[in-house]
Scaffold this motif. Sequence first.
Motif, PDB file in Angstrom:
ATOM      1  N   PHE A  47      62.089 -29.592 116.492  1.00 49.76           N
ATOM      2  CA  PHE A  47      63.322 -29.318 116.301  1.00 49.76           C
ATOM      3  C   PHE A  47      63.904 -30.881 116.075  1.00 49.76           C
ATOM      4  O   PHE A  47      63.265 -31.291 117.156  1.00 49.76           O
ATOM      5  CB  PHE A  47      64.102 -28.437 117.031  1.00 49.76           C
ATOM      6  N   ARG A  48      64.680 -31.144 115.165  1.00 51.68           N
ATOM      7  CA  ARG A  48      65.763 -32.182 115.291  1.00 51.68           C
ATOM      8  C   ARG A  48      66.857 -32.299 114.345  1.00 51.68           C
ATOM      9  O   ARG A  48      66.755 -31.441 112.874  1.00 51.68           O
ATOM     10  CB  ARG A  48      64.379 -33.662 114.399  1.00 51.68           C
ATOM     11  N   ILE A  49      67.787 -32.960 114.613  1.00 49.17           N
ATOM     12  CA  ILE A  49      68.985 -33.358 114.090  1.00 49.17           C
ATOM     13  C   ILE A  49      69.267 -33.941 113.716  1.00 49.17           C
ATOM     14  O   ILE A  49      69.595 -35.300 114.725  1.00 49.17           O
ATOM     15  CB  ILE A  49      69.948 -31.877 114.456  1.00 49.17           C
ATOM     16  N   PHE A  50      69.733 -35.215 113.223  1.00 46.17           N
ATOM     17  CA  PHE A  50      70.554 -36.420 112.276  1.00 46.17           C
ATOM     18  C   PHE A  50      71.123 -36.732 111.337  1.00 46.17           C
ATOM     19  O   PHE A  50      71.337 -35.212 110.020  1.00 46.17           O
ATOM     20  CB  PHE A  50      68.982 -36.944 112.101  1.00 46.17           C
ATOM     21  N   ASN A  51      71.604 -38.009 111.440  1.00 44.61           N
ATOM     22  CA  ASN A  51      72.578 -38.079 110.119  1.00 44.61           C
ATOM     23  C   ASN A  51      71.621 -38.759 108.911  1.00 44.61           C
ATOM     24  O   ASN A  51      70.983 -39.204 108.773  1.00 44.61           O
ATOM     25  CB  ASN A  51      73.258 -39.248 110.933  1.00 44.61           C
ATOM     26  N   SER A  52      71.865 -37.924 107.505  1.00 47.21           N
ATOM     27  CA  SER A  52      71.807 -38.374 106.098  1.00 47.21           C
ATOM     28  C   SER A  52      72.591 -39.451 105.730  1.00 47.21           C
ATOM     29  O   SER A  52      73.724 -38.402 105.355  1.00 47.21           O
ATOM     30  CB  SER A  52      71.053 -37.498 105.960  1.00 47.21           C
ATOM     31  N   GLY A  53      72.456 -41.124 105.492  1.00 49.16           N
ATOM     32  CA  GLY A  53      72.992 -41.022 105.047  1.00 49.16           C
ATOM     33  C   GLY A  53      74.960 -41.743 105.793  1.00 49.16           C
ATOM     34  O   GLY A  53      74.852 -40.480 106.788  1.00 49.16           O
ATOM     35  N   ASN A  54      75.705 -41.392 105.298  1.00 48.68           N
ATOM     36  CA  ASN A  54      77.313 -41.446 105.516  1.00 48.68           C
ATOM     37  C   ASN A  54      78.157 -40.432 105.338  1.00 48.68           C
ATOM     38  O   ASN A  54      79.190 -39.958 105.894  1.00 48.68           O
ATOM     39  CB  ASN A  54      77.768 -42.815 105.287  1.00 48.68           C
ATOM     40  N   GLN A  55      77.461 -39.210 104.723  1.00 49.54           N
ATOM     41  CA  GLN A  55      78.071 -38.098 104.483  1.00 49.54           C
ATOM     42  C   GLN A  55      77.733 -36.332 105.220  1.00 49.54           C
ATOM     43  O   GLN A  55      78.026 -36.166 104.428  1.00 49.54           O
ATOM     44  CB  GLN A  55      78.344 -38.036 102.667  1.00 49.54           C
ATOM     45  N   PHE A  56      76.502 -36.871 105.267  1.00 43.47           N
ATOM     46  CA  PHE A  56      75.938 -35.345 105.884  1.00 43.47           C
ATOM     47  C   PHE A  56      74.786 -35.507 106.690  1.00 43.47           C
ATOM     48  O   PHE A  56      74.461 -36.696 107.663  1.00 43.47           O
ATOM     49  CB  PHE A  56      74.485 -35.086 104.110  1.00 43.47           C
ATOM     50  N   VAL A  57      74.226 -34.307 107.499  1.00 44.92           N
ATOM     51  CA  VAL A  57      73.680 -34.120 108.512  1.00 44.92           C
ATOM     52  C   VAL A  57      72.856 -33.249 108.692  1.00 44.92           C
ATOM     53  O   VAL A  57      72.835 -31.952 107.655  1.00 44.92           O
ATOM     54  CB  VAL A  57      74.144 -33.665 110.033  1.00 44.92           C
ATOM     55  N   ILE A  58      71.536 -33.520 108.672  1.00 46.96           N
ATOM     56  CA  ILE A  58      70.288 -32.415 108.708  1.00 46.96           C
ATOM     57  C   ILE A  58      69.531 -31.980 109.719  1.00 46.96           C
ATOM     58  O   ILE A  58      69.509 -33.119 110.626  1.00 46.96           O
ATOM     59  CB  ILE A  58      69.529 -33.775 107.814  1.00 46.96           C
ATOM     60  N   THR A  59      69.256 -30.374 109.646  1.00 42.73           N
ATOM     61  CA  THR A  59      68.945 -30.000 110.987  1.00 42.73           C
ATOM     62  C   THR A  59      67.329 -29.746 110.340  1.00 42.73           C
ATOM     63  O   THR A  59      67.870 -28.365 109.037  1.00 42.73           O
ATOM     64  CB  THR A  59      69.987 -28.647 111.183  1.00 42.73           C
ATOM     65  N   GLU A  60      66.555 -30.166 110.780  1.00 41.49           N
ATOM     66  CA  GLU A  60      65.075 -29.676 110.766  1.00 41.49           C
ATOM     67  C   GLU A  60      64.406 -28.600 111.072  1.00 41.49           C
ATOM     68  O   GLU A  60      64.300 -29.038 112.822  1.00 41.49           O
ATOM     69  CB  GLU A  60      63.668 -31.044 110.377  1.00 41.49           C
ATOM     70  N   ILE A  61      63.880 -27.543 111.177  1.00 40.62           N
ATOM     71  CA  ILE A  61      62.959 -26.642 111.827  1.00 40.62           C
ATOM     72  C   ILE A  61      61.434 -26.820 110.924  1.00 40.62           C
ATOM     73  O   ILE A  61      61.521 -26.324 110.681  1.00 40.62           O
ATOM     74  CB  ILE A  61      63.450 -25.773 112.281  1.00 40.62           C
ATOM     75  N   LYS A  62      60.796 -26.602 112.169  1.00 44.11           N
ATOM     76  CA  LYS A  62      59.205 -26.424 111.861  1.00 44.11           C
ATOM     77  C   LYS A  62      58.549 -25.595 112.398  1.00 44.11           C
ATOM     78  O   LYS A  62      58.779 -25.329 113.886  1.00 44.11           O
ATOM     79  CB  LYS A  62      58.018 -27.947 111.792  1.00 44.11           C
ATOM     80  N   ILE A  63      58.017 -24.239 111.605  1.00 39.13           N
ATOM     81  CA  ILE A  63      57.808 -22.909 112.213  1.00 39.13           C
ATOM     82  C   ILE A  63      56.133 -22.121 111.850  1.00 39.13           C
ATOM     83  O   ILE A  63      56.014 -22.750 110.887  1.00 39.13           O
ATOM     84  CB  ILE A  63      58.732 -21.665 112.606  1.00 39.13           C
ATOM     85  N   PRO A  64      55.383 -22.649 113.340  1.00 35.36           N
ATOM     86  CA  PRO A  64      54.000 -22.066 112.742  1.00 35.36           C
ATOM     87  C   PRO A  64      54.034 -21.030 112.615  1.00 35.36           C
ATOM     88  O   PRO A  64      54.827 -19.654 112.345  1.00 35.36           O
ATOM     89  CB  PRO A  64      53.098 -22.261 114.178  1.00 35.36           C
TER      90      PRO A  64
END
Length: 350
Positions: A326-343
Amino acid sequence: MNRIRLYWFLQILGWGGFALVSIFLADLSRGVTYVQIWAFIVLAATNLISTHFLRYIVKTYNWFKLSISQLLFQSFLAIIALSFVNIVAQILINLAFGTLNPSEDFKILLILANLLQAILLYALWFLMYFLVHFLDNYNSTLKYEAKINEIRLNHLKSQLNPHFIFNALNSVRALVDEDPIKAKTAITRISNMLRFSLMMDKKQTIEFGEELNTVKDYLELESIRFEERLGVIYHIEDESYSYKIPPMMLQTIVENGIKHGVSNLVKGGTIEIKCREGLNDDLYIQVKNSGQLTHQPSLNSDDEQGHGLSNTVQRLKLIYGGKASFRIFNSGNQFVITEIKIPKQKVTFE
């Protein structure tokens, strides 16, 4: 004490105790020399190494996923094989320390007695090892059930709290006269979400499609409230529907994006959901929302922004161990991205 330390503690304690008992019994019957004491210690060390190798085989080939009959059969074969190796090791160790007495040590009855002793020792080791594993697994199950109850209560209080229902019902009320058909559809969506929330109790994972349908219901309701200020984009690969995910996980991430992102922007924004299958049969879920993280939310505390995310991270850890991310981070100056990997696998407790 973590699992690795507990394992080595029990290994050293068990085989060290075996060496001490062997030396004590030998001393009572015929007395022992220092050379014989070292021979017993080396034999105990050999047993420790052989059982550690066996543990490696069990973990590498995932014996815990075998049926009971397969597990018993393979364990029986392993015990017999290790017992014969143990007999050979005893002979070689006695030969190396000069304590071998061929006229006595090669008697059939003595060899059979030593073989039976080895079988009993390895059978006891197997029993203890699997018992500790299943007890630990049961403890993890209890932790999960406690966490899922907490998540359910938090969800009913925050995700579907009176404030949210109030906004949704106000949106529906505005549609009653303007568009009765759409008002009926909105009420149905609220009903679906409430029913889903109540039925997810004690479920570890659900079909991806079920979760996505609930998210779509939620976003349709929010579209009534935000109108043109909320845009929704879906990029869902067909393979995603063959996966199971923790209930309310995607819902929590999407609502987090609206609550702390889109709703804070005057012109609103977009929610983009992408789901695809990776090269290693992992499901990658990405939620992209308008907005910016002013600070990295704490995933180990109950601050307002990190609470739902913290629950998500803890559930992923309880269900999949270190195989999910799991991770959450800013993408540029306009967006936030939350990414999850599930096996793509059966969860540990099912």
